[in-house]
Design a protein around this motif. Structure first.
Motif, PDB file in Angstrom:
ATOM      1  N   ALA A  76     -14.064  -6.296 -65.765  1.00 30.27           N
ATOM      2  CA  ALA A  76     -13.375  -5.034 -65.075  1.00 30.27           C
ATOM      3  C   ALA A  76     -12.187  -5.753 -63.355  1.00 30.27           C
ATOM      4  O   ALA A  76     -11.146  -5.123 -63.402  1.00 30.27           O
ATOM      5  CB  ALA A  76     -14.594  -4.436 -64.316  1.00 30.27           C
ATOM      6  N   ALA A  77     -12.684  -6.948 -62.743  1.00 28.96           N
ATOM      7  CA  ALA A  77     -11.836  -7.469 -61.497  1.00 28.96           C
ATOM      8  C   ALA A  77     -10.910  -8.443 -62.290  1.00 28.96           C
ATOM      9  O   ALA A  77      -9.739  -8.402 -61.520  1.00 28.96           O
ATOM     10  CB  ALA A  77     -12.810  -8.138 -61.355  1.00 28.96           C
ATOM     11  N   GLU A  78     -11.105  -8.852 -63.179  1.00 32.35           N
ATOM     12  CA  GLU A  78      -9.682  -9.037 -63.950  1.00 32.35           C
ATOM     13  C   GLU A  78      -8.313  -8.513 -64.506  1.00 32.35           C
ATOM     14  O   GLU A  78      -7.613  -8.086 -64.149  1.00 32.35           O
ATOM     15  CB  GLU A  78      -9.518 -10.075 -65.072  1.00 32.35           C
ATOM     16  CG  GLU A  78     -10.794 -11.550 -65.079  1.00 32.35           C
ATOM     17  CD  GLU A  78     -10.874 -12.139 -65.654  1.00 32.35           C
ATOM     18  OE1 GLU A  78     -11.065 -11.614 -66.874  1.00 32.35           O
ATOM     19  OE2 GLU A  78     -12.046 -13.395 -65.824  1.00 32.35           O
ATOM     20  N   ARG A  79      -8.912  -7.098 -64.876  1.00 30.09           N
ATOM     21  CA  ARG A  79      -8.542  -5.889 -65.120  1.00 30.09           C
ATOM     22  C   ARG A  79      -7.823  -5.179 -64.055  1.00 30.09           C
ATOM     23  O   ARG A  79      -5.891  -5.256 -64.153  1.00 30.09           O
ATOM     24  CB  ARG A  79      -8.823  -4.994 -65.984  1.00 30.09           C
ATOM     25  CG  ARG A  79      -8.542  -3.758 -66.228  1.00 30.09           C
ATOM     26  CD  ARG A  79      -6.860  -4.543 -67.624  1.00 30.09           C
ATOM     27  NE  ARG A  79      -6.004  -2.554 -67.570  1.00 30.09           N
ATOM     28  CZ  ARG A  79      -5.117  -3.100 -66.824  1.00 30.09           C
ATOM     29  NH1 ARG A  79      -4.572  -3.382 -65.851  1.00 30.09           N
ATOM     30  NH2 ARG A  79      -3.915  -1.814 -67.362  1.00 30.09           N
ATOM     31  N   ALA A  80      -8.554  -5.291 -63.187  1.00 31.65           N
ATOM     32  CA  ALA A  80      -7.455  -4.006 -61.700  1.00 31.65           C
ATOM     33  C   ALA A  80      -6.270  -5.768 -61.526  1.00 31.65           C
ATOM     34  O   ALA A  80      -5.822  -4.892 -60.475  1.00 31.65           O
ATOM     35  CB  ALA A  80      -8.909  -4.196 -60.600  1.00 31.65           C
ATOM     36  N   GLU A  81      -6.514  -7.191 -61.109  1.00 32.11           N
ATOM     37  CA  GLU A  81      -5.843  -7.587 -60.962  1.00 32.11           C
ATOM     38  C   GLU A  81      -4.336  -7.856 -61.324  1.00 32.11           C
ATOM     39  O   GLU A  81      -3.334  -7.153 -61.426  1.00 32.11           O
ATOM     40  CB  GLU A  81      -6.174  -9.322 -61.282  1.00 32.11           C
ATOM     41  CG  GLU A  81      -7.573  -9.836 -60.840  1.00 32.11           C
ATOM     42  CD  GLU A  81      -7.025 -10.076 -58.833  1.00 32.11           C
ATOM     43  OE1 GLU A  81      -5.753  -9.950 -58.043  1.00 32.11           O
ATOM     44  OE2 GLU A  81      -8.235 -10.697 -58.130  1.00 32.11           O
TER      45      GLU A  81
END
Length: 623
Positions: A391-396
């Motif tokens: 999820a953090a990678e997608r937010a990036e």
């Protein structure tokens, strides 16, 4: 939803049409191409699949991400399943019948056939093929179709093996059925010449018409699938997989364009806020006494809660980017790929049993302020860590705009994340199958469906609506065989394979049990005078309910045999004599009333035309 100027946005789209061929055997073995019910499976086996490196030592990113989710694949085998399908025997040579159909399709698309066709392996580790790859062969290139908005180029025509059919998710992975695996499949890829949703749909409809013109493609749900590649000038190429219906294509393109526009707007807003993504934090203690059912259940099972602060994201995680889908849904899609049920985020909290005090404590635990958002995942420790990192990678990537990716089509015309786009490392040569040298000179160009409609009207005297219904219908090849081989009445044959079947289905008759032999046998019986054409529905009903019967046996069983001319005349004379006074008084005006009585007396053993002719004769004798 906002209407967009597609030319101004720089919309570019292309199609990949996947169509199953209706051949006798599969592409690399002699097994039949008929689907089976899972209950018919007589054995099962399991596999674990892992990606392999290409000839250059590279790993395909899509396959690598797929392999990060450890899953067991279970396969349902049948009495028709062979060692090739189980990947326990090398594949056989490319099926000759499938090659011939592909060459017909190439001619219809005005394509250049390759001099020599080589089979390639395409890495697939989602379990849909027992071998861990799909075999694919380039057969032709550089074609073209016409649309009302201009020509659309055809990039390539591939002959492939169909994947195994996904039956259900299991506790350990996925269960597949091997009945579909290996059915010959053509993949038609257009050039990126499409500039509007309407043109995308028209191009797909045109290609579908050309495919059906061969009369050698399977019909029905799941036999044809459309993938759509879509991008706008400031966006990125996104491949949308598994569009089942042509009616969905224009809506899907519209929604994807809107999604990319909204992601670019969110990117600009995030940049203005100087947004960033923080480090993952274990916040299990924050929810030690939670009343949230989802979080509490995860913790009771020995799980944990992980969180990632999204600085400057407040109010934007909940921003809608597709109908009923938000940026938070995108983050959740990535988390689900690693086994999590989804995510919670502060744009939607407090809710789901999470209190306001817990939200405040969560913000404090990760150092998030009022302008920031926080996303959390509650699951077993390994899943929670992997899911929140995804999820953090997608937010990036939201800070960059639109990510290149493969997405799945939803029934409502929206899409969901599936995996990264595959790269060149996905393909490498198949060494077990020798190349072939296609010869298009041996293949005749099929008649287009549009041409068939015109011919059916002029040659068979069918009405325009019926001619189009038959030409575009699933049983068009059956209609042609009935008329050309049996000499069946064209109108009767057309009505039988279309309207009669539809009426029987509405009446609850199991028409799916009817075979080509059932139809041909029934129409042949009518042509030979063995039963009346008015009995066709009853004969087909009997055959549908008892598929092992022949048409002749069904006619005998139901007492639907034709009466001879003497028997018909005798019945007609009896009706006329019984109503002699009415005939003398009304003459031919009595015909309609007596016709119904005569047909009833014969009980369906004679055609109306024959009864009508004899009845008119007898009335005229007495009038």
């Amino acid at each position: 939803m906002t209407e967009h100027d597609y030319e101004d946005l720089g919309l570019v789209a292309g199609l990949e049409i996947h169509q199953q061929l209706d051949t006798e055997t599969k592409l690399f073995c002699n097994c039949p191409t008929e689907l089976r019910e899972p209950e018919e499976s007589d054995r099962r086996f399991t596999r674990f699949l892992h990606p392999t490196k290409s000839e250059l030592g590279e790993l395909d990113q899509a396959a690598l991400e797929e392999s990060r989710v450890e899953r067991e694949f279970e396969y349902l085998a049948y009495d028709t399943t062979c060692l090739v399908e189980e990947d326990d025997e090398p594949p056989h040579r490319l099926d000759d019948e499938a090659q011939a159909v592909v060459l017909e399709i190439a001619q219809l698309l005005d394509m250049d056939v390759v001099d020599q066709a080589h089979v390639m392996r395409k890495i697939v580790v989602d379990g849909s093929n027992t071998s861990g790859f799909q075999r694919s062969t380039l057969m032709a290139s550089d074609g073209e179709i016409s649309t009302s908005d201009g020509a659309v180029g055809i990039e390539d025509l591939m002959l492939e093996e169909e994947s195994a059919q996904r039956v259900e998710e299991t506790d350990d992975g996925v269960r597949y059925s091997l009945d579909r695996l290996g059915i010959p499949l053509v993949e038609i890829g257009t050039k990126p010449d499409i500039r509007s949703p309407e043109q995308a749909r028209e191009a797909a409809e045109t290609i579908g018409m050309l495919l059906r013109s061969t009369g050698k493609v399977k019909r029905g749900l799941g036999t044809i699938r459309q993938d759509v590649n879509i991008s706008i000038e400031e966006g990125a190429r996104v491949e949308v997989k598994g569009v089942q219906s042509l009616e969905d294509i224009d809506d899907l393109v519209e929604n994807e364009v809107h999604r990319q526009v909204r992601l670019l707007e969110l990117r600009d807003e995030l940049r203005e806020r100087d947004a960033s993504v923080g480090d993952v934090v274990d916040v299990t203690d924050t929810f030690a006494d939670t009343e949230s059912g989802v979080i509490g259940s995860a913790l009771e099972s020995g799980g944990k809660v992980t969180a990632v602060p999204l600085y400057g994201f407040d109010g934007l995680v909940g921003a809608e980017i597709q109908p009923d889908r938000r940026l938070g849904t995108e983050l959740s899609d990535h988390a689900k790929r690693h086994g999590a049920g989804g995510i919670f985020h502060t744009d939607e909290l407090p809710a789901y049993g999470v209190t306001g005090d817990e939200v405040a404590a969560l913000r404090e635990a990760v150092g998030a302020g009022d302008d920031d958002a926080v996303a959390i995942v509650a699951a077993d420790p390994e899943t929670a860590d992997l899911a929140v990192e995804a999820a953090a990678e997608r937010a990036e990537t939201a800070l960059e705009g639109v990510p290149e990716e493969t997405r799945g089509a939803n029934e409502d015309g929206t899409t969901r994340y599936l995996r990264p786009l595959p790269g060149a490392a996905r393909m490498y040569p198949e060494t077990d199958v020798p190349p072939v040298e296609p010869d298009p000179s041996e293949v005749e160009t099929p008649e287009l469906l549009t041409e068939k409609v015109e011919r059916y009207q002029s040659e068979y005297d069918l009405g325009a609506a019926l001619a189009e219904q038959v030409a575009y219908g699933e049983r068009m090849p059956l209609f042609e065989r009935a008329v050309e081989r049996l000499g069946a009445d064209p109108t009767l044959a057309a009505q039988t394979v279309e309207s009669t079947v539809t009426e029987l289905r509405r009446d609850g008759v199991p028409v799916e049990n009817l075979t080509e032999d059932h139809f041909l046998g029934t129409l042949e019986a009518v042509a030979d005078g063995e039963t009346a054409k008015g009995n066709v529905g009853e004969v087909l009903t009997a055959l549908a309910e008892s598929p092992d019967l022949t048409a002749a046996e069904a006619i005998e069983q139901e007492g639907l045999g034709s009466a001879g001319e003497d028997e018909v005349r005798e019945a007609v004379v009896e009706v006329v004599e019984r109503n002699e006074g009415q005939v003398e008084e009304q003459g031919m005006q009595a015909f309609s009333a007596l016709m119904g009585e005569a047909m009833g007396a014969l009980g369906g053993k004679a055609d109306g035309d024959t009864v009508s002719e004899l009845l008119r004769e007898e009335i005229q004798k007495r009038a």
